[in-house]
Design a protein around this motif. Structure first.
Motif, PDB file in Angstrom:
ATOM      1  N   GLU A 282      11.386  67.960  88.337  1.00 26.12           N
ATOM      2  CA  GLU A 282      11.183  69.382  88.068  1.00 26.12           C
ATOM      3  C   GLU A 282      10.374  69.585  86.793  1.00 26.12           C
ATOM      4  O   GLU A 282       9.441  70.398  86.753  1.00 26.12           O
ATOM      5  CB  GLU A 282      12.516  70.108  87.956  1.00 26.12           C
TER       6      GLU A 282
ATOM      7  N   TRP B 105       5.324  73.365  90.005  1.00 22.92           N
ATOM      8  CA  TRP B 105       6.706  73.480  90.440  1.00 22.92           C
ATOM      9  C   TRP B 105       6.953  74.695  91.333  1.00 22.92           C
ATOM     10  O   TRP B 105       7.554  74.573  92.408  1.00 22.92           O
ATOM     11  CB  TRP B 105       7.634  73.520  89.231  1.00 22.92           C
TER      12      TRP B 105
ATOM     13  N   THR C 248       6.647  71.133  86.630  1.00 20.45           N
ATOM     14  CA  THR C 248       6.510  72.364  85.838  1.00 20.45           C
ATOM     15  C   THR C 248       5.399  72.208  84.818  1.00 20.45           C
ATOM     16  O   THR C 248       4.548  73.103  84.658  1.00 20.45           O
ATOM     17  CB  THR C 248       7.830  72.711  85.138  1.00 20.45           C
TER      18      THR C 248
ATOM     19  N   ARG D 214       8.497  73.725  95.010  1.00 18.69           N
ATOM     20  CA  ARG D 214       9.916  73.443  94.795  1.00 18.69           C
ATOM     21  C   ARG D 214      10.744  73.507  96.072  1.00 18.69           C
ATOM     22  O   ARG D 214      11.811  72.883  96.147  1.00 18.69           O
ATOM     23  CB  ARG D 214      10.493  74.409  93.759  1.00 18.69           C
TER      24      ARG D 214
END
Length: 291
Positions: A160, A169, A164, A173
């Motif tokens: 993550e 992300w 990001t 996601r």
């Protein structure tokens, strides 16, 4: 000792990386290592008997973006590859000089190849995710090459965080288990950036990372570079003068004239190189009069 096959993005040949020990990430992976200063001293490079770089010296300050500009064939990409020993993957390649990472020469015998690759990451001209591997597994693929052990929770956090930082992300996601090869070209390049960031480098090298991308994807990658500035030292090769002016704080102009090896004509703050160059050749190049 374990050997892991590693593809050479430049030649397509496979090489091996020796892993003599295993690095372990701390439980809290959110706070990364500080960016590092990289300094090249009298770097020269050859392919067989052909010399492509001669006595190149350049300091790339910690936490800043340094752009390498110049016409094709002047040695920019070769210089970039010497900065984390990628140059060694080409059988005929030779190297002279020093590359100092926080004052330590990465070509010193005390430095293992995995030390250089873990601390000095690289993103190539053409996006090269593993197409059949999931987005999630692409991000953590570099951990195996550098011998880094993490548990599942740490791995989830690292994926993550890396996505990001790479500006990807929010877009992926909900589909982390889908193949990385299904992403658009610009997303694939940012996935490669995330993969490079996952091993916690202190320097990130980028070899024309936007040359194969459309304008919208280029803008997103540039935004990612600007977001990363300060978190990691970045050295980028680009033929796009506007891009160099937009994303970098430092700039070095390379040139190879009349069959001579490539070298730096001028370097310094990007604003000065573009707006008040000291060498007429620099002024002509940034104004688009050649190259």
């Amino acid at each position: 000792m374990t050997q892991v096959s590693e593809a050479n993005e430049t030649t397509g040949r496979a090489g091996t990386v020796e892993m003599t020990d295993t690095a372990v990430l701390p439980a809290a992976v959110v706070d990364g290592p500080a960016p590092a200063t990289l300094e090249a001293r009298a770097v020269s490079a050859w392919f067989g008997s052909h010399q492509v770089l001669s006595q190149v010296s350049l300091t790339m300050p910690a936490g800043e973006v340094t752009a390498l500009i110049g016409p094709s064939g002047c040695g920019k990409s070769t210089f970039l590859r010497t900065l984390n020993r990628m140059h060694e993957l080409i059988p005929s390649a030779q190297f002279g000089g020093e590359v100092l990472f926080e004052g330590e020469d990465i070509y010193d015998p005390s430095w293992r190849l995995t030390d250089a690759r873990r601390r000095i990451g690289m993103v190539f001209q053409k996006p090269n995710p593993f197409p059949a591997m999931s987005i999630y597994d692409n991000v953590v693929a570099g951990l195996k090459l550098t011998g880094t052990k993490v548990n599942r929770r740490e791995k989830d956090v690292l994926v993550e965080e890396s996505l990001t930082r790479a500006g990807l992300w929010k877009e992926v996601r909900d589909r982390l288990r889908q193949p990385g090869g299904a992403l658009s070209g610009g997303q694939q390049q940012r996935l490669c950036i995330a993969r490079a960031l996952a091993v916690r480098p202190r320097v990130l090298l980028m070899d024309e990372p936007c040359s194969a991308l459309d304008p919208t994807s280029t803008r997103r990658v540039e935004e990612t570079i600007q977001d990363l500035a300060g978190q990691v030292t970045i050295v980028i090769v680009t033929h796009n003068m506007q891009q160099a002016a937009r994303v970098s704080q430092q700039c070095a102009f390379f040139l190879a004239e009349q069959g001579t090896p490539g070298g730096i004509v001028e370097h310094g703050a990007t604003e000065a190189v573009f707006n008040s160059p000291q060498d007429q050749r620099t002024a002509d190049y940034v104004a688009g009069r050649f190259g």
